[in-house]
Motif scaffolding. Sequence first.
Motif, PDB file in Angstrom:
ATOM      1  N   VAL A  17      60.162  60.289 -32.824  1.00 53.06           N
ATOM      2  CA  VAL A  17      58.720  60.483 -32.969  1.00 53.06           C
ATOM      3  C   VAL A  17      58.345  61.906 -32.544  1.00 53.06           C
ATOM      4  CG1 VAL A  17      56.440  59.737 -32.182  1.00 53.06           C
ATOM      5  CG2 VAL A  17      58.242  58.041 -32.571  1.00 53.06           C
ATOM      6  N   PRO A  18      57.984  62.778 -33.535  1.00 50.68           N
ATOM      7  CA  PRO A  18      57.501  64.116 -33.179  1.00 50.68           C
ATOM      8  C   PRO A  18      56.133  64.000 -32.499  1.00 50.68           C
ATOM      9  CG  PRO A  18      58.177  63.996 -35.496  1.00 50.68           C
ATOM     10  CD  PRO A  18      58.100  62.595 -34.989  1.00 50.68           C
ATOM     11  N   LEU A  19      55.973  64.733 -31.401  1.00 53.10           N
ATOM     12  CA  LEU A  19      54.728  64.597 -30.631  1.00 53.10           C
ATOM     13  C   LEU A  19      53.501  65.096 -31.382  1.00 53.10           C
ATOM     14  CD1 LEU A  19      55.375  65.248 -26.876  1.00 53.10           C
ATOM     15  CD2 LEU A  19      54.755  63.184 -28.074  1.00 53.10           C
ATOM     16  N   THR A  20      53.668  66.100 -32.263  1.00 55.01           N
ATOM     17  CA  THR A  20      52.502  66.559 -33.035  1.00 55.01           C
ATOM     18  C   THR A  20      51.937  65.399 -33.846  1.00 55.01           C
ATOM     19  OG1 THR A  20      54.082  67.303 -34.686  1.00 55.01           O
ATOM     20  CG2 THR A  20      53.058  68.986 -33.325  1.00 55.01           C
ATOM     21  N   LEU A  32      52.378  62.098 -33.233  1.00 56.66           N
ATOM     22  CA  LEU A  32      51.814  61.095 -32.327  1.00 56.66           C
ATOM     23  C   LEU A  32      50.413  61.492 -31.868  1.00 56.66           C
ATOM     24  CD1 LEU A  32      53.466  59.006 -29.699  1.00 56.66           C
ATOM     25  CD2 LEU A  32      51.779  60.584 -28.813  1.00 56.66           C
ATOM     26  N   ARG A  33      50.217  62.785 -31.587  1.00 57.66           N
ATOM     27  CA  ARG A  33      48.918  63.240 -31.084  1.00 57.66           C
ATOM     28  C   ARG A  33      47.811  63.135 -32.137  1.00 57.66           C
ATOM     29  NH1 ARG A  33      50.045  65.787 -26.074  1.00 57.66           N
ATOM     30  NH2 ARG A  33      52.022  66.916 -26.092  1.00 57.66           N
ATOM     31  N   GLU A  34      48.197  63.058 -33.443  1.00 62.46           N
ATOM     32  CA  GLU A  34      47.176  62.844 -34.480  1.00 62.46           C
ATOM     33  C   GLU A  34      46.433  61.533 -34.238  1.00 62.46           C
ATOM     34  OE1 GLU A  34      48.349  62.873 -38.579  1.00 62.46           O
ATOM     35  OE2 GLU A  34      49.230  64.886 -38.394  1.00 62.46           O
ATOM     36  N   PHE A  35      47.147  60.540 -33.684  1.00 63.21           N
ATOM     37  CA  PHE A  35      46.556  59.209 -33.507  1.00 63.21           C
ATOM     38  C   PHE A  35      46.221  58.917 -32.046  1.00 63.21           C
ATOM     39  CE2 PHE A  35      49.665  58.930 -37.074  1.00 63.21           C
ATOM     40  CZ  PHE A  35      48.712  58.976 -38.088  1.00 63.21           C
ATOM     41  N   ALA A  36      46.935  59.541 -31.130  1.00 65.13           N
ATOM     42  CA  ALA A  36      46.658  59.388 -29.700  1.00 65.13           C
ATOM     43  C   ALA A  36      46.474  60.788 -29.119  1.00 65.13           C
ATOM     44  CB  ALA A  36      47.803  58.660 -29.001  1.00 65.13           C
ATOM     45  N   PRO A  37      45.238  61.335 -29.249  1.00 57.70           N
ATOM     46  CA  PRO A  37      45.027  62.745 -28.904  1.00 57.70           C
ATOM     47  C   PRO A  37      45.003  62.990 -27.388  1.00 57.70           C
ATOM     48  CG  PRO A  37      42.978  61.777 -29.698  1.00 57.70           C
ATOM     49  CD  PRO A  37      44.021  60.699 -29.775  1.00 57.70           C
ATOM     50  N   THR A  38      46.160  62.821 -26.753  1.00 58.41           N
ATOM     51  CA  THR A  38      46.249  63.066 -25.317  1.00 58.41           C
ATOM     52  C   THR A  38      46.659  64.514 -25.056  1.00 58.41           C
ATOM     53  OG1 THR A  38      47.569  62.595 -23.365  1.00 58.41           O
ATOM     54  CG2 THR A  38      48.567  62.060 -25.460  1.00 58.41           C
ATOM     55  N   ASP A  39      46.251  65.040 -23.907  1.00 58.13           N
ATOM     56  CA  ASP A  39      46.607  66.415 -23.542  1.00 58.13           C
ATOM     57  C   ASP A  39      47.891  66.473 -22.727  1.00 58.13           C
ATOM     58  OD1 ASP A  39      44.312  67.332 -24.747  1.00 58.13           O
ATOM     59  OD2 ASP A  39      43.114  67.087 -22.917  1.00 58.13           O
ATOM     60  N   LEU A  40      48.451  65.310 -22.412  1.00 60.21           N
ATOM     61  CA  LEU A  40      49.625  65.293 -21.538  1.00 60.21           C
ATOM     62  C   LEU A  40      50.834  65.956 -22.205  1.00 60.21           C
ATOM     63  CD1 LEU A  40      49.403  61.646 -20.168  1.00 60.21           C
ATOM     64  CD2 LEU A  40      48.857  63.759 -18.946  1.00 60.21           C
ATOM     65  N   LEU A  66      55.643  73.412 -35.003  1.00 62.14           N
ATOM     66  CA  LEU A  66      57.053  73.267 -34.645  1.00 62.14           C
ATOM     67  C   LEU A  66      57.282  73.503 -33.147  1.00 62.14           C
ATOM     68  CD1 LEU A  66      58.671  75.246 -37.619  1.00 62.14           C
ATOM     69  CD2 LEU A  66      58.032  72.833 -37.502  1.00 62.14           C
ATOM     70  N   ASP A  67      56.189  73.646 -32.398  1.00 61.25           N
ATOM     71  CA  ASP A  67      56.349  74.002 -30.983  1.00 61.25           C
ATOM     72  C   ASP A  67      56.352  72.775 -30.082  1.00 61.25           C
ATOM     73  OD1 ASP A  67      53.771  73.531 -31.732  1.00 61.25           O
ATOM     74  OD2 ASP A  67      52.875  75.128 -30.542  1.00 61.25           O
ATOM     75  N   GLU A  68      56.427  71.572 -30.687  1.00 61.31           N
ATOM     76  CA  GLU A  68      56.329  70.368 -29.867  1.00 61.31           C
ATOM     77  C   GLU A  68      57.653  69.617 -29.785  1.00 61.31           C
ATOM     78  OE1 GLU A  68      54.046  68.577 -27.999  1.00 61.31           O
ATOM     79  OE2 GLU A  68      52.179  68.444 -29.157  1.00 61.31           O
ATOM     80  N   ALA A  69      57.729  68.752 -28.799  1.00 61.88           N
ATOM     81  CA  ALA A  69      58.945  67.971 -28.561  1.00 61.88           C
ATOM     82  C   ALA A  69      59.013  66.761 -29.499  1.00 61.88           C
ATOM     83  CB  ALA A  69      58.977  67.495 -27.119  1.00 61.88           C
ATOM     84  N   VAL A  70      60.185  66.146 -29.565  1.00 57.49           N
ATOM     85  CA  VAL A  70      60.407  64.917 -30.336  1.00 57.49           C
ATOM     86  C   VAL A  70      60.968  63.867 -29.377  1.00 57.49           C
ATOM     87  CG1 VAL A  70      61.720  63.880 -32.228  1.00 57.49           C
ATOM     88  CG2 VAL A  70      60.860  66.222 -32.440  1.00 57.49           C
ATOM     89  N   LEU A  92      58.899  50.999 -34.295  1.00 57.44           N
ATOM     90  CA  LEU A  92      59.613  51.615 -35.410  1.00 57.44           C
ATOM     91  C   LEU A  92      58.653  52.427 -36.276  1.00 57.44           C
ATOM     92  CD1 LEU A  92      62.008  48.677 -36.348  1.00 57.44           C
ATOM     93  CD2 LEU A  92      62.648  50.866 -35.334  1.00 57.44           C
ATOM     94  N   SER A  93      57.519  52.827 -35.685  1.00 56.34           N
ATOM     95  CA  SER A  93      56.568  53.659 -36.408  1.00 56.34           C
ATOM     96  C   SER A  93      55.877  54.604 -35.435  1.00 56.34           C
ATOM     97  CB  SER A  93      55.515  52.791 -37.105  1.00 56.34           C
ATOM     98  OG  SER A  93      54.679  52.175 -36.142  1.00 56.34           O
ATOM     99  N   VAL A  94      55.477  55.769 -35.956  1.00 55.00           N
ATOM    100  CA  VAL A  94      54.739  56.733 -35.140  1.00 55.00           C
ATOM    101  C   VAL A  94      53.431  56.100 -34.665  1.00 55.00           C
ATOM    102  CG1 VAL A  94      53.551  58.961 -35.171  1.00 55.00           C
ATOM    103  CG2 VAL A  94      55.758  58.697 -36.328  1.00 55.00           C
ATOM    104  N   TYR A  95      52.775  55.367 -35.572  1.00 51.86           N
ATOM    105  CA  TYR A  95      51.477  54.785 -35.220  1.00 51.86           C
ATOM    106  C   TYR A  95      51.636  53.728 -34.127  1.00 51.86           C
ATOM    107  CZ  TYR A  95      46.563  53.659 -35.900  1.00 51.86           C
ATOM    108  OH  TYR A  95      45.217  53.508 -35.702  1.00 51.86           O
ATOM    109  N   GLY A  96      52.711  52.969 -34.176  1.00 53.08           N
ATOM    110  CA  GLY A  96      52.958  51.954 -33.151  1.00 53.08           C
ATOM    111  C   GLY A  96      53.154  52.575 -31.777  1.00 53.08           C
TER     112      GLY A  96
END
Lengths: 350, 396
Positions: free
Chosen positions: B3-6, B8-16, B154-158, B171-175
């Motif tokens: 799961v690329p964090l970019t 994930l952040r589209e759906f869970a916009p956390t700053d962590l 491309l500057d984010e972690a996976v 088994l999904s980014v949204y999950g």
Amino acid sequence: MDPSELLRTLETERAHGRDLFASAASLEELDAANTAVLGRKSRLGEVQRALGTLEEARRRELGKAVNEVRAELAAALEARRNALTVDAESALLAADAIDMTLPGRRGPEGSVHPLTLVEDEIVGLFLRLGYRVAEGPEIEDDWHNFQALNIPEDHPARTMKDSLYVSIPGHPELLLRTETSAVQIRTMQSQPPPVYIVAPGRVYRRETPDATHLAVFHQVEALVVDEGITFADLKGTLEAMAQGLFGEDRKIRFTPSYFPFVEPGAQIGVTCFRCGGVGCPTCGNGWIELLGAGMVHPKVLENCGYDSERYTGFAFGLGIERVAILKYEIPDMRLLIEGDVRFLERFGAA
Amino acid sequence: MRVPLTWLREFAPTDLGAEQLAEILIPRGVLIEAVECPWEGLDGVVVVRVLEVRDHPNSDKLCVARIQHGSGEAELVVGVRNMAPGDLVPWAPPGARVPVLTEPLATRRVRGVDSNGMLCSPRELAISQDHSGILILDQEELRVGDDLKRGLGLDEAVFDIEVEPNRPDFLSVYGVAREAAAATGVKLVPLDTSVDEMTDAVADAVTVRIDDPAGCPRYVARAVRGVAHRPSPLGVQARLTACGVRPIDAVVDATNYAMLETGQPMHAFDLDRLAGPGIVVRKASDGERLLTLDDVERTLTTKDLLICDAEKPVALAGVMGGRTSEVSEETADVLLESAYFARSGVLLTARRFDLHTEASHRFERGTDPEACSGAAARSATPFRPRGRRRCSTASG
Ligand SMILES: [Zn+2]
């Protein structure tokens, strides 16, 4: 020989015989001296034979003298023989001396295998907590190994591990057990609750052995079923085990995990016993993932005929090889099964 | 699951940050085994415009490119010449780092010409395996001087997550985003499932008939007209690559992207190659045959579920599509399948054929029947704001 000459000879032989016997340094020399002094061809013998030529009165007188000398020399001979025999025995004893206080030579001694050491330690811990040891067959049927443990035919967990099947005509679906968990089922089928068991045993997977996996390895499984058993009991028990195995100041943590036969399930980590939890090559981040655990799934209780409304329980299982390589800093798990004496000697005498 | 964090952040916009987020998620059952940075080795690459491409004076193969960067011009020697004056391209100036090289770039002389850094192919940037030429950035919303890493996310972690069979939602980014939103308290952003619908009656495009409602309680089909076989946007390619999926073209990528995002496996048929066109979901008959996409002829039993058109089987339901209706570069119209197949049936079929795919892996663990429709919409209109295509939907 006239009588006076015989008497002189007698006196000379007395002195000569005594000297000869006294100077004999061995039993062989003494025997030679005996022949020379008292034998038939000795001077004394000649004197004795010469007595026959004398008139009776002289013969009796001299015969008496000859017998006295003979008796005296025989006594001297015997005394010397005794002395020399004692000396010879002493010498023989000295030469053949045995030190009865020397220790015997020892044969090479076996040592307890590290896997046995670990198993004994874990099992001993639970025996002191009042558990009993339970066992089961290594060849299992599908029902005990899978279905009763809430792993039906169409469960994805069946593809999680590769099993080794055994072909015996007339016995379909036999396999080498993949977990000791089947012992849970057999125990619950054979007795009513409460259950407090620890089940050590060998398990089999279709895997290629490497530094951290073996195809044939050992697990210890524990199962508790009673009224009012909660997750807190599981936590307390695992804490006691972690501290018993790795030292008093160990802490444990729970991470959610999944095993079909428990709900909820957890992976249990222990603070590293080498670095105390700050991080080192053994642990990485301070925690060592040690075992899987959870509350017995109600379906498992029901599969064994237990009333899942009345009874609850917990179960956990850990790999003995894994504990052994951690505890004894063994770099490669395969060393445990190669039987190399140089490796096994490290673990000391029985 | 990766799961690329970019994403994930589209759906869970956390700053962590990645490590903090992992620390919160792991105790909640998201078993993050590693926090990876696939573009760690990429630094200082910027967007430039090509001004001139001329022959190298001392080489037949090489050329010399003059480029305009944020603060001036530069020249460098290039081994390929697929770029033309006016194109936007990625430039690694002296001092920049690219993932395929261990040392930072430097100025060096190449056959008598000073060469400043390099222009990069997609593979050199670890965006895809494509190494056929310099990456042309004209389709992207980038300007001269932009930092490429930040511009393409491309500057984010996976996160590399081990998913246990009881949490198929992971088994999904949204999950995973749903769990992250719950864990951090940020509001979960709903999936945008709006679609430009066509006005034609759906029955003219496709019909759906389900003969085995137990094996397939829901089947959503979407017809998509006029698909374009061009590469997906770079951000999409980078996300697919980061998830371990090879980018192909916008059509195939759309189905994979939607599956990774929603957990709903998708299948694309060439609509023109489906007889009817109509979909029939039924059990196979004993001995029936199907040539699957991996070129193996499968002999089926009555336990296997088939997707058929009006005449013949076209897919092994939930496991793998068939050769005859495969999407190719000539495909103009696509039929997208987004269905719910019963867990057990897919598992037993996949196990019997020893055929384990991203789709069967998800179906046999259980998908969300409510996700079919939304995923079909995501797959039909995947890459906003461009690439909006016109669709119609049929479902059973
Ligand atoms: Zn440590």
